[in-house]
Design a protein around this motif. Structure first.
Motif, mmCIF file in Angstrom:
data_model
loop_
_atom_site.group_PDB
_atom_site.id
_atom_site.type_symbol
_atom_site.label_atom_id
_atom_site.label_comp_id
_atom_site.label_asym_id
_atom_site.label_seq_id
_atom_site.Cartn_x
_atom_site.Cartn_y
_atom_site.Cartn_z
ATOM 1 N N GLN A 1 -6.606 -12.278 -5.380
ATOM 2 C CA GLN A 1 -5.479 -12.696 -6.216
ATOM 3 C C GLN A 1 -5.270 -14.196 -6.086
ATOM 4 O OE1 GLN A 1 -1.763 -10.700 -5.458
ATOM 5 N NE2 GLN A 1 -0.624 -12.447 -6.269
ATOM 6 N N PRO A 2 -5.411 -14.928 -7.230
ATOM 7 C CA PRO A 2 -5.100 -16.365 -7.165
ATOM 8 C C PRO A 2 -3.658 -16.595 -6.737
ATOM 9 C CG PRO A 2 -6.228 -15.798 -9.209
ATOM 10 C CD PRO A 2 -5.862 -14.508 -8.550
ATOM 11 N N GLU A 3 -3.439 -17.709 -6.059
ATOM 12 C CA GLU A 3 -2.083 -18.028 -5.627
ATOM 13 C C GLU A 3 -1.188 -18.295 -6.839
ATOM 14 O OE1 GLU A 3 -2.238 -21.331 -3.044
ATOM 15 O OE2 GLU A 3 -3.604 -20.395 -1.608
ATOM 16 N N PRO A 4 0.110 -17.961 -6.740
ATOM 17 C CA PRO A 4 1.018 -18.283 -7.853
ATOM 18 C C PRO A 4 1.135 -19.797 -8.010
ATOM 19 C CG PRO A 4 2.234 -17.497 -5.932
ATOM 20 C CD PRO A 4 0.793 -17.275 -5.640
ATOM 21 N N ARG A 5 0.815 -20.276 -9.210
ATOM 22 C CA ARG A 5 0.788 -21.723 -9.439
ATOM 23 C C ARG A 5 1.733 -22.158 -10.559
ATOM 24 N NH1 ARG A 5 -3.772 -23.718 -6.833
ATOM 25 N NH2 ARG A 5 -5.255 -22.120 -6.178
ATOM 26 N N THR A 6 2.166 -21.235 -11.399
ATOM 27 C CA THR A 6 3.024 -21.619 -12.512
ATOM 28 C C THR A 6 4.414 -21.992 -12.022
ATOM 29 O OG1 THR A 6 3.258 -19.245 -12.858
ATOM 30 C CG2 THR A 6 1.880 -20.422 -14.402
ATOM 31 N N ILE A 7 4.989 -23.011 -12.664
ATOM 32 C CA ILE A 7 6.306 -23.527 -12.302
ATOM 33 C C ILE A 7 7.263 -23.237 -13.444
ATOM 34 C CG2 ILE A 7 7.618 -25.588 -11.682
ATOM 35 C CD1 ILE A 7 4.963 -26.858 -10.799
ATOM 36 N N GLY A 8 8.429 -22.687 -13.133
ATOM 37 C CA GLY A 8 9.423 -22.388 -14.160
ATOM 38 C C GLY A 8 10.680 -23.207 -13.986
ATOM 39 N N TYR A 9 11.624 -22.987 -14.888
ATOM 40 C CA TYR A 9 12.925 -23.649 -14.847
ATOM 41 C C TYR A 9 13.924 -22.731 -14.136
ATOM 42 C CZ TYR A 9 11.436 -27.102 -18.365
ATOM 43 O OH TYR A 9 10.802 -28.108 -19.043
ATOM 44 N N PHE A 10 14.424 -23.158 -12.997
ATOM 45 C CA PHE A 10 15.418 -22.376 -12.267
ATOM 46 C C PHE A 10 16.658 -22.147 -13.131
ATOM 47 C CE2 PHE A 10 19.210 -22.153 -9.598
ATOM 48 C CZ PHE A 10 18.870 -21.145 -8.698
ATOM 49 N N ALA A 11 17.110 -23.209 -13.823
ATOM 50 C CA ALA A 11 18.335 -23.097 -14.633
ATOM 51 C C ALA A 11 18.161 -22.079 -15.750
ATOM 52 C CB ALA A 11 18.705 -24.462 -15.212
ATOM 53 N N ARG A 12 16.998 -22.064 -16.365
ATOM 54 C CA ARG A 12 16.778 -21.104 -17.456
ATOM 55 C C ARG A 12 16.686 -19.681 -16.908
ATOM 56 N NH1 ARG A 12 12.870 -23.216 -22.002
ATOM 57 N NH2 ARG A 12 11.237 -22.881 -20.460
ATOM 58 N N GLY A 13 16.123 -19.541 -15.707
ATOM 59 C CA GLY A 13 16.113 -18.227 -15.079
ATOM 60 C C GLY A 13 17.520 -17.716 -14.815
ATOM 61 N N ARG A 14 18.406 -18.608 -14.369
ATOM 62 C CA ARG A 14 19.796 -18.217 -14.138
ATOM 63 C C ARG A 14 20.488 -17.838 -15.447
ATOM 64 N NH1 ARG A 14 21.463 -16.782 -9.334
ATOM 65 N NH2 ARG A 14 23.578 -17.550 -9.808
ATOM 66 N N GLN A 15 20.160 -18.540 -16.523
ATOM 67 C CA GLN A 15 20.729 -18.201 -17.816
ATOM 68 C C GLN A 15 20.314 -16.797 -18.252
ATOM 69 O OE1 GLN A 15 19.331 -21.358 -20.292
ATOM 70 N NE2 GLN A 15 20.737 -22.887 -19.441
ATOM 71 N N MET A 16 19.063 -16.446 -17.997
ATOM 72 C CA MET A 16 18.602 -15.103 -18.355
ATOM 73 C C MET A 16 19.341 -14.043 -17.551
ATOM 74 S SD MET A 16 14.519 -15.269 -19.118
ATOM 75 C CE MET A 16 14.018 -16.712 -18.230
ATOM 76 N N LEU A 17 19.568 -14.318 -16.277
ATOM 77 C CA LEU A 17 20.307 -13.360 -15.457
ATOM 78 C C LEU A 17 21.746 -13.203 -15.956
ATOM 79 C CD1 LEU A 17 19.078 -14.315 -11.866
ATOM 80 C CD2 LEU A 17 18.458 -12.304 -13.214
ATOM 81 N N ALA A 18 22.276 -14.257 -16.572
ATOM 82 C CA ALA A 18 23.623 -14.187 -17.135
ATOM 83 C C ALA A 18 23.640 -13.513 -18.502
ATOM 84 C CB ALA A 18 24.215 -15.586 -17.239
ATOM 85 N N GLY A 19 22.435 -13.155 -19.016
ATOM 86 C CA GLY A 19 22.365 -12.444 -20.286
ATOM 87 C C GLY A 19 22.083 -13.311 -21.489
#
Length: 582
Positions: free
Chosen positions: A35-53
């Motif tokens: 398994q290749p190491e996880p290399r993709t980088i995301g936006y923490f703020a956008r992840g929090r927005q998704m959790l907020a719906g």
């Protein structure tokens, strides 16, 4: 859309659907070989927005709290592509807590339940490649706490997508889409048990695409710096995955990485972000440095143009100029009318910018962002230097392309005793108004002074006649032009007493002063800064020099000079010394 294009589009969709359904019956995989190491980088703020719906893709904001996203009516095709590409998985993984994992698992197994059998809009080669890269990268994040039945469904869906990619990667458009498809196929071939025979064909095909798509300057046909970074990142991921599996990348693959790295260094501003041209943004924070470090290529910036861009840099100041014709043909689907536009960064602080790509904010913003007035350059009579043609079909998608673009863009770069100078011009206005736009930018050796000149010139008898005809059309009142300098939202603007100068204060404490001379008027007008990862465009300002071309030659001079530095700026410089060594 012509009958020929319509038939080819229908045929491609039919073949994708056929091979997807066939691939869904492929023998399921049982697990990962490696398994290749996880290399993709995301936006923490956008992840929090998704959790907020709240989810936002392609300019559309949807509230999905408590709902299965695959059950909702999606607003358009672009939104669906972003959703089925699973780029949002990077954002949830950036949050990384239990709630983020639960949401990611719900949406992933929801996709498998609805579309894992080979149906739905997500079965195109590029989306499938993009999706499986995320599935493999975040496998540990996704599989933690799952049941054996869920794991079996996950591996079966991965095997089906691998089989589909092995049969349909050629259907992806050349460029980034095809690199995504091939990298996804390579990842699965190296990682998934039972799919090992797919790795070698993918390795060879990736090398062939590198030889075809990456030119001698280390550029790609779209001239989009952020897209070049995405291609470069995929190639470094593929290189790492191959080497971890004790395989050697194709020589053309390694050569492409070696050519792209110095080009990206040229396109990186003093603050570490990429120049924002032709639909590209600054790039995700850290991705460029991570990709350059992973490549192992130490070669510094190239001499002359890099992918059609000129760079002037001295002290803590960087200037990047679009000094080539816009992309043509299929590569122009996202191109901007930005010839001779520039961006300027002082240390860690952007000062002069382009508005950027409006793609994430809907069709109207996308179109506006592509026009010349959205860039820091001259526009004549409200025209763009390249015209947006009526919508056409590019591959399977209807997009506007650029027509009547500048064909001749001469460039001269000189190293002077007092600094560095760029002289360039383009013929984008010759056809209608007979005028060539020329621009000169000179940067002092210490990076504290910039002198610029913009010219509108009729160069020959034929151009004189066109200019006279255009002048008659406005009853000899002169052809109106505007020279725009869009400012970053964090720049505070103040028009000095008398209206002859503008003070530009940066958050670092630096103050720059803008002045001009010539037959023009200066004003401060509203502008916007279009930035990926934000819910809406950011309001900002622009300096506009407005005048009228009355003669065969018109010249406007302008300058920027650093007037003040503070202790905050000195601290910024100290951080630069440690962070810009990559």
């Amino acid at each position: 859309m012509s009958k020929g294009r319509s038939w080819r589009a229908r045929q491609a969709r039919f073949l994708n659907s056929l091979h997807a359904r066939m691939a869904a019956r492929a023998r399921p995989a049982k697990g990962f070989v490696s398994q290749p190491e996880p290399r993709t980088i995301g936006y923490f703020a956008r992840g929090r927005q998704m959790l907020a719906g709240n989810v936002m893709f392609a300019g559309h904001l949807m509230e999905v709290k408590g709902a299965m996203i695959w059950d909702l009516d999606l607003p358009d095709e672009a939104f669906a592509e972003a959703l089925h590409g699973f780029g949002w998985l990077d954002d949830l993984a950036a949050v990384g807590d239990t709630k983020a994992r639960k949401l990611a698992q719900d949406w992933l197994w929801g996709w498998i339940k609805r579309y894992g059998g080979g149906t739905g809009p997500g079965w195109s080669p590029e989306l499938t490649g993009r999706r499986v890269i995320r599935w493999v990268h975040h496998a540990l994040f996704l599989l933690r706490g799952t049941t054996p039945e869920q794991a079996e469904a996950y591996y079966k869906a991965l095997a089906a997508q691998t089989t589909f990619l092995s049969r349909r990667w050629q259907g992806a458009s050349p460029g980034l889409p095809r690199f995504e498809a091939l990298t996804g196929l390579l990842y699965c071939g190296l990682s998934i048990e039972g799919m090992e025979d797919r790795a070698e064909p993918a390795r060879q095909a990736l090398g062939q695409e590198c030889a075809r798509q990456v030119d001698a300057q280390g550029g790609i046909p779209t001239r989009n710096p952020e897209e070049l970074l995405e291609v470069f990142t995929l190639l470094t991921w593929a290189q790492a995955a191959l080497e971890q599996s004790h395989k050697t990348p194709d020589p053309a693959h390694l050569d492409a990485i070696a050519r792209i790295a110095p080009t990206l260094r040229t396109l990186r501003h003093a603050d570490g972000g990429l120049a924002r041209f032709h639909g590209g943004g600054r790039g995700l924070d850290g991705r460029l440095d991570q990709a350059l470090a992973a490549s192992g290529v130490k070669k510094r910036q190239t001499e002359g143009l890099a992918m059609g861009y000129a760079r002037l840099s001295a002290g803590r100041t960087s200037i990047i100029v679009d000094a080539a014709p816009p992309p043509s043909g299929k590569a122009s689907a996202q191109a901007h009318a930005s010839t001779l536009a520039f961006e300027l960064t002082s240390g860690r602080r952007p000062l002069i910018v382009n508005c950027g790509s409006g793609m994430e904010f809907g069709a109207d913003w996308r179109r506006a962002g592509r026009a010349t007035p959205s860039h820091s350059t001259l526009s004549l009579q409200g025209y763009s230097s390249s015209r947006l043609a009526p919508e056409r079909w590019i591959g399977l998608t209807q997009r506007e392309v650029l027509e009547d673009t500048p064909r001749h863009v001469p460039v001269q770069m000189d190293h002077l005793e007092t600094g560095f100078r760029l002289e360039a011009g383009h013929d984008g206005y010759v056809g209608l108004q007979g005028l060539t736009h020329a621009r000169s930018i000179e940067l002092s050796l210490d990076g504290r002074q910039i002198k610029g000149e913009d010219y509108l010139v009729a160069l020959d008898g034929a151009a004189n006649k066109r200019f006279d005809k255009a002048l008659d059309g406005v009853k000899l009142a002169g052809l109106p032009y505007d020279i725009r300098f869009h400012l970053h939202p964090e720049v505070d603007v103040a028009l000095d007493m008398g209206g002859n100068a503008v003070s530009l204060a940066l958050r670092s404490g630096e103050i720059w002063v803008f002045r001009f001379s010539g037959r023009a008027e200066m004003d401060i007008e509203p502008s916007v800064y279009l930035e990926k990862g934000r819910m809406r465009p950011r309001a900002t300002k622009q300096i506009v020099l407005s005048g009228r071309a009355m003669d065969y030659a018109t010249r406007i001079r302008w300058s920027l000079a650093k007037a003040q530095e503070t202790a905050t700026a000195v601290r910024d410089y100290a951080r630069d010394d440690s962070e810009m060594s990559t």
